[in-house]
Design an enzyme around this catalytic site. Structure first.
Site, PDB file in Angstrom:
ATOM      1  N   ARG A 122     -10.187  73.875  43.547  1.00  0.00           N
ATOM      2  CA  ARG A 122      -9.927  73.220  44.848  1.00  0.00           C
ATOM      3  C   ARG A 122      -9.935  71.700  44.664  1.00  0.00           C
ATOM      4  NH1 ARG A 122     -14.035  75.005  49.331  1.00  0.00           N
ATOM      5  NH2 ARG A 122     -12.919  76.984  49.206  1.00  0.00           N
ATOM      6  N   ARG A 168     -18.201  68.095  51.688  1.00  0.00           N
ATOM      7  CA  ARG A 168     -16.908  68.641  51.252  1.00  0.00           C
ATOM      8  C   ARG A 168     -15.752  67.714  51.645  1.00  0.00           C
ATOM      9  NH1 ARG A 168     -17.078  74.165  50.443  1.00  0.00           N
ATOM     10  NH2 ARG A 168     -19.125  74.795  49.689  1.00  0.00           N
ATOM     11  N   LYS A 177     -23.719  73.718  51.901  1.00  0.00           N
ATOM     12  CA  LYS A 177     -22.525  72.895  52.085  1.00  0.00           C
ATOM     13  C   LYS A 177     -22.642  72.025  53.336  1.00  0.00           C
ATOM     14  CE  LYS A 177     -19.945  76.685  52.279  1.00  0.00           C
ATOM     15  NZ  LYS A 177     -18.924  77.714  52.571  1.00  0.00           N
ATOM     16  N   LYS A 226     -20.097  69.580  56.032  1.00  0.00           N
ATOM     17  CA  LYS A 226     -18.690  69.302  56.335  1.00  0.00           C
ATOM     18  C   LYS A 226     -18.540  68.243  57.416  1.00  0.00           C
ATOM     19  CE  LYS A 226     -17.224  73.869  54.902  1.00  0.00           C
ATOM     20  NZ  LYS A 226     -16.562  75.135  55.270  1.00  0.00           N
ATOM     21  N   CYS A 269      -7.488  83.309  56.670  1.00  0.00           N
ATOM     22  CA  CYS A 269      -8.126  82.876  55.428  1.00  0.00           C
ATOM     23  C   CYS A 269      -7.495  83.630  54.259  1.00  0.00           C
ATOM     24  CB  CYS A 269      -9.614  83.154  55.489  1.00  0.00           C
ATOM     25  SG  CYS A 269      -9.975  84.913  55.373  1.00  0.00           S
ATOM     26  N   CYS A 304     -10.708  86.503  47.047  1.00  0.00           N
ATOM     27  CA  CYS A 304     -12.018  86.168  47.608  1.00  0.00           C
ATOM     28  C   CYS A 304     -13.015  87.297  47.366  1.00  0.00           C
ATOM     29  CB  CYS A 304     -11.918  85.885  49.106  1.00  0.00           C
ATOM     30  SG  CYS A 304     -13.547  85.513  49.781  1.00  0.00           S
ATOM     31  N   CYS A 325     -13.780  88.250  56.652  1.00  0.00           N
ATOM     32  CA  CYS A 325     -15.214  88.536  56.792  1.00  0.00           C
ATOM     33  C   CYS A 325     -15.778  87.538  57.798  1.00  0.00           C
ATOM     34  CB  CYS A 325     -15.908  88.436  55.421  1.00  0.00           C
ATOM     35  SG  CYS A 325     -16.344  86.765  54.925  1.00  0.00           S
ATOM     36  N   CYS A 357     -13.642  81.400  57.488  1.00  0.00           N
ATOM     37  CA  CYS A 357     -12.922  80.299  56.823  1.00  0.00           C
ATOM     38  C   CYS A 357     -11.672  79.854  57.574  1.00  0.00           C
ATOM     39  CB  CYS A 357     -12.580  80.688  55.393  1.00  0.00           C
ATOM     40  SG  CYS A 357     -14.047  80.995  54.394  1.00  0.00           S
TER      41      CYS A 357
HETATM   42 FE1  SRM Z   1     -14.648  79.178  53.185  1.00  0.00          FE
HETATM   43  C1  SRM Z   1     -16.774  80.822  51.182  1.00  0.00           C
HETATM   44  C2  SRM Z   1     -12.114  80.009  51.195  1.00  0.00           C
HETATM   45  C3  SRM Z   1     -12.750  76.937  54.803  1.00  0.00           C
HETATM   46  C4  SRM Z   1     -16.926  79.087  55.760  1.00  0.00           C
HETATM   47  N1  SRM Z   1     -14.516  80.194  51.449  1.00  0.00           N
HETATM   48  C5  SRM Z   1     -15.522  80.769  50.747  1.00  0.00           C
HETATM   49  C6  SRM Z   1     -15.077  81.290  49.398  1.00  0.00           C
HETATM   50  C7  SRM Z   1     -15.282  80.195  48.402  1.00  0.00           C
HETATM   51  C8  SRM Z   1     -15.651  82.639  48.955  1.00  0.00           C
HETATM   52  C9  SRM Z   1     -16.899  82.646  48.099  1.00  0.00           C
HETATM   53  O1  SRM Z   1     -17.906  81.994  48.449  1.00  0.00           O
HETATM   54  O2  SRM Z   1     -16.871  83.346  47.096  1.00  0.00           O
HETATM   55  C10 SRM Z   1     -13.571  81.491  49.720  1.00  0.00           C
HETATM   56  C11 SRM Z   1     -12.609  81.414  48.540  1.00  0.00           C
HETATM   57  C12 SRM Z   1     -11.436  82.332  48.797  1.00  0.00           C
HETATM   58  C13 SRM Z   1     -10.300  82.137  47.867  1.00  0.00           C
HETATM   59  O3  SRM Z   1      -9.970  83.094  47.147  1.00  0.00           O
HETATM   60  O4  SRM Z   1      -9.718  81.080  47.845  1.00  0.00           O
HETATM   61  C14 SRM Z   1     -13.382  80.492  50.839  1.00  0.00           C
HETATM   62  N2  SRM Z   1     -12.845  78.512  52.943  1.00  0.00           N
HETATM   63  C15 SRM Z   1     -11.898  79.049  52.132  1.00  0.00           C
HETATM   64  C16 SRM Z   1     -10.529  78.482  52.415  1.00  0.00           C
HETATM   65  C17 SRM Z   1      -9.635  78.367  51.190  1.00  0.00           C
HETATM   66  C18 SRM Z   1      -9.878  79.345  53.505  1.00  0.00           C
HETATM   67  C19 SRM Z   1      -8.427  79.150  53.758  1.00  0.00           C
HETATM   68  O5  SRM Z   1      -7.773  80.181  53.783  1.00  0.00           O
HETATM   69  O6  SRM Z   1      -7.958  78.041  53.959  1.00  0.00           O
HETATM   70  C20 SRM Z   1     -10.938  77.150  53.061  1.00  0.00           C
HETATM   71  C21 SRM Z   1     -11.124  76.051  52.062  1.00  0.00           C
HETATM   72  C22 SRM Z   1     -11.511  74.789  52.735  1.00  0.00           C
HETATM   73  C23 SRM Z   1     -11.517  73.571  51.862  1.00  0.00           C
HETATM   74  O7  SRM Z   1     -10.439  73.121  51.497  1.00  0.00           O
HETATM   75  O8  SRM Z   1     -12.596  73.036  51.597  1.00  0.00           O
HETATM   76  C24 SRM Z   1     -12.287  77.528  53.655  1.00  0.00           C
HETATM   77  N3  SRM Z   1     -14.872  78.140  54.910  1.00  0.00           N
HETATM   78  C25 SRM Z   1     -13.907  77.352  55.454  1.00  0.00           C
HETATM   79  C26 SRM Z   1     -14.223  77.055  56.811  1.00  0.00           C
HETATM   80  C27 SRM Z   1     -13.369  76.249  57.785  1.00  0.00           C
HETATM   81  C28 SRM Z   1     -13.725  74.809  57.768  1.00  0.00           C
HETATM   82  O9  SRM Z   1     -14.522  74.349  56.937  1.00  0.00           O
HETATM   83  O10 SRM Z   1     -13.198  74.091  58.601  1.00  0.00           O
HETATM   84  C29 SRM Z   1     -15.424  77.689  57.081  1.00  0.00           C
HETATM   85  C30 SRM Z   1     -16.146  77.719  58.452  1.00  0.00           C
HETATM   86  C31 SRM Z   1     -16.835  76.462  58.780  1.00  0.00           C
HETATM   87  C32 SRM Z   1     -18.237  76.471  58.248  1.00  0.00           C
HETATM   88  O11 SRM Z   1     -18.416  76.130  57.081  1.00  0.00           O
HETATM   89  O12 SRM Z   1     -19.142  76.860  58.972  1.00  0.00           O
HETATM   90  C33 SRM Z   1     -15.825  78.361  55.871  1.00  0.00           C
HETATM   91  N4  SRM Z   1     -16.607  79.823  53.400  1.00  0.00           N
HETATM   92  C34 SRM Z   1     -17.341  79.746  54.543  1.00  0.00           C
HETATM   93  C35 SRM Z   1     -18.588  80.427  54.349  1.00  0.00           C
HETATM   94  C36 SRM Z   1     -19.710  80.589  55.393  1.00  0.00           C
HETATM   95  C37 SRM Z   1     -20.646  79.432  55.389  1.00  0.00           C
HETATM   96  C38 SRM Z   1     -21.834  79.647  56.295  1.00  0.00           C
HETATM   97  O13 SRM Z   1     -22.386  78.673  56.776  1.00  0.00           O
HETATM   98  O14 SRM Z   1     -22.232  80.773  56.514  1.00  0.00           O
HETATM   99  C39 SRM Z   1     -18.568  80.941  53.031  1.00  0.00           C
HETATM  100  C40 SRM Z   1     -19.653  81.755  52.333  1.00  0.00           C
HETATM  101  C41 SRM Z   1     -20.774  80.918  51.838  1.00  0.00           C
HETATM  102  O15 SRM Z   1     -20.747  79.696  51.870  1.00  0.00           O
HETATM  103  O16 SRM Z   1     -21.742  81.536  51.399  1.00  0.00           O
HETATM  104  C42 SRM Z   1     -17.298  80.557  52.472  1.00  0.00           C
HETATM  105 FE1  SF4 Z   2     -13.290  85.050  51.962  1.00  0.00          FE
HETATM  106 FE2  SF4 Z   2     -14.541  85.614  54.197  1.00  0.00          FE
HETATM  107 FE3  SF4 Z   2     -13.743  83.137  53.719  1.00  0.00          FE
HETATM  108 FE4  SF4 Z   2     -11.957  84.962  54.259  1.00  0.00          FE
HETATM  109  S1  SF4 Z   2     -13.590  84.288  55.657  1.00  0.00           S
HETATM  110  S2  SF4 Z   2     -11.856  83.488  52.567  1.00  0.00           S
HETATM  111  S3  SF4 Z   2     -12.832  86.766  53.349  1.00  0.00           S
HETATM  112  S4  SF4 Z   2     -15.284  84.213  52.586  1.00  0.00           S
END
Ligand code: SRM
Ligand code: SF4
Length: 559
Positions: free
Chosen positions: A73, A142, A205, A207, A422, A428, A467, A471
């Protein structure tokens, strides 16, 4: 007795500022994976170890290790990339990745499927084009989001602040340089210091998003720290400060939930970095390091109270925040097509389905980037803006976009236009259900119901996640879907169109046919009973399908 810190805290503490054994692990020829502790540390360097989940079962049966690949990323504050940077990322995606580039919901780019042995080369190349992957993932600040369009003097000034925040909050460790950019093995952490983060970084993390009203495209209330630009006649006066947003939750864990940030005050532009540092360090010092499910800033604030948080922040700042200024949001989506900027700069927003670019779409963007005009901007809704095109080049850019299918006469349907999914399967590791690969078909079917109800032109914001981590920010969708199991989703309804109200759980663990059956009568009733200009999310709340309480955290369906 004090509770024990989480395993990740141990890994960080022992890592010598994020080194671990990543360097030697990358060279191990016996496995395509790295050590599990290093996989945790690798996130801080902007990469995740993943495996192709479509192939898991087959590889297991063949007694092969999983088909490991790495997601990389990039960090791109405000989503801004120069054409030459784009061309290099395109080349990496085609040569080393899975042939695609993935635009993310935080305005940046991911490569998928990079092999371990090619990881160094990829990250080094990204640095050669003056980008970095440092801190794109991990327990640090981030990618800083910022409203990208239109490109006005105000936007440029605000973007400058967003970029400065991103720079200031970067980790300081030299491990990144040693592991990815040096040719020799110089594993020496003795001179390292992390004045801002300390040796164990943040509990989780962190943000930041910067919004410029009337657009709330960055979903500012979903950020740990949101800044809302306040201006008068185009002059920037300062920023409202919002804290404690977040989307992620865990099914069955009552003490995890999505949350909207609370506006706690206003700061001047020259106070922005101090405020961000203050908020980040309060979280660093008070965030829960024992339970990662409860470690985000939203829980730190909820556990101790907003009043406590503001007092602690202001104590560190040495000044008080001013009262919040007035602001109005009108939308949270993107504006498609051409927008006129100032000084003969024209901006073309292209729709990118779920942010995934491959084949012809990539070829088209390559051809546009090769013109070397303006810059590319990634939007918070996974789309792309060709920004700063001089009037004379406008027809050429538009012709290319049409030729490669990036623009069409009909354009995306209103449902597709406002939707986000997402990544989910196959990369993922946390996905429970399909998202990116299923949303287009889901929307086509939903569009039929919407057309049947005579609402063909109506935008309804649909967000799907594989899930409950959220994201694609699904809890801010007027219709939100979160994966429960293969082919099963929770259905949420009733978020605000401007990103200012969470939705509520309406039906749990249902199949697509049940989702359509549940939505059809509501959409038909909406067609008949909506008031002028009423959005779908507002209607379902008014009609009583879901019930909100003041804190916005009650997830109940009525009836
Ligand atoms: Fe996310 C984890 C993809 C934006 C909340 N996110 C992941 C992981 C890295 C899975 C993992 O931990 O193994 C995913 C990788 C999937 C893949 O194959 O690429 C993943 N997140 C993404 C992306 C690529 C989704 C997308 O389709 O665009 C986004 C990348 C953003 C970036 O460029 O930095 C992405 N993730 C978000 C957002 C939206 C935002 O930030 O505006 C959220 C919700 C906002 C928040 O953080 O509360 C988000 N991602 C999570 C979470 C839950 C965090 C939590 O507080 O519970 C996880 C899981 C974790 O951190 O344990 C996670
Ligand atoms: Fe993976 Fe869940 Fe984030 Fe979708 S919402 S990219 S399934 S961690």
């Amino acid at each position: 007795m004090a509770e024990q810190e989480s395993e990740v805290e141990r890994i960080k503490a022992a890592s010598r500022y994020l080194r671990g054994t990543i360097h030697s692990g990358l060279q191990d020829p016996l496995t395509a994976a790295i050590d599990p502790d290093d996989a945790q540390l690798l996130k801080f360097h902007g990469s995740y170890q993943q495996d192709d989940r479509d192939l898991r079962e087959e590889r297991r049966r063949s007694k092969l290790e999983p088909a490991y690949g790495f997601m990389v990323r990039v960090r791109a504050p405000g989503g801004v990339l120069e054409p030459r940077q784009w061309l290099k990322l395109d080349e990496l995606g085609r040569s080393y990745g899975d042939g695609s580039l993935r635009l993310t919901s935080r305005q940046t780019v991911q490569l998928h499927g990079i092999l371990k042995w090619q990881l160094r080369q990829n990250i080094a190349t990204i640095n050669e084009i003056l980008l970095t992957t440092l801190g794109a993932c991990g327990d640090v600040n981030r990618n800083v989001m910022c409203h990208p369009n239109p490109d006005t003097p105000l936007q440029r000034e605000v973007f400058g602040h967003a970029r400065a925040l991103s720079e200031y909050l970067l980790p300081n460790t030299t491990a990144y340089h040693e592991i990815w950019l040096e040719n020799e093995k110089v594993l020496d952490s003795r001179s390292d210091e992390e004045p801002l983060y300390g040796s164990t970084y943040l509990p989780r993390k962190f943000k930041i998003g910067v919004a410029i009203p009337p657009s709330n495209d960055v979903d500012v209330f979903s950020q740990d720290l949101g800044f809302i630009a306040v201006s008068d006649g185009g002059a920037l006066l300062g920023f409202n400060v919002a804290v404690g947003g977040g989307m992620g939750m865990t099914y069955g864990e009552e003490n995890t939930y999505p949350n909207l940030a609370t506006v706690i005050g206003f700061c001047a532009p020259d106070q922005l970095i101090a405020v961000a540092q203050g908020v980040l360090t309060v979280q660093r010092d008070f965030g829960d390091r024992t339970n990662r499910m409860h470690a985000r800033l939203k829980y730190t604030i909820d556990d101790r109270g907003t009043e406590w948080f503001v007092a602690e922040l202001e104590r560190r700042l040495g000044f008080e925040l001013a009262p919040p200024a007035e602001y109005t949001f009108e939308t949270s989506g993107d504006r498609y097509g051409w927008i006129e900027g100032t000084g003969d700069r024209h901006h073309l927003t292209l729709f990118v389905e779920n942010g995934r670019l491959r084949e012809r779409a990539l070829d088209g963007l390559r051809a546009i980037a090769e013109l070397g005009r303006g810059d590319f901007r990634l939007t918070p809704n996974q789309n792309l803006i060709v920004c700063g095109v001089p009037g004379a080049d406008r027809p050429r850019v538009e012709d290319i976009a049409r030729e490669y299918g990036l623009l069409s006469a009909a354009g995306p349907s209103p449902l597709h236009r406002g939707a986000m999914a997402c990544v989910a399967f196959p990369t993922c590791g946390l996905a429970m259900a399909e998202s990116e690969r299923y949303l287009p078909a889901f929307l086509d079917q939903l569009q039929e119901i919407v057309n049947e109800a005579g609402l063909g032109d109506q935008e309804i914001m649909v967000r799907m996640s594989g899930c409950p981590n959220g994201c694609s920010r699904p809890f801010l969708g007027e219709i939100g879907l979160t994966g429960k199991a293969p082919g099963r989703y929770n259905l949420y309804l009733g978020a605000g169109f401007r990103g200012d109200r969470l939705n509520c759980l309406y039906r749990e663990n249902i199949r697509p046919e049940e989702i359509f059956a549940a939505l059809s009568p509501i959409i038909h009733r909406y067609a008949e009973e909506r008031t002028p200009g009423e959005h779908f999310g507002d209607f379902v709340v008014r009609a009583g399908y879901v019930r909100h309480v003041a804190c916005g955290r009650e997830f109940h369906a009525n009836g």
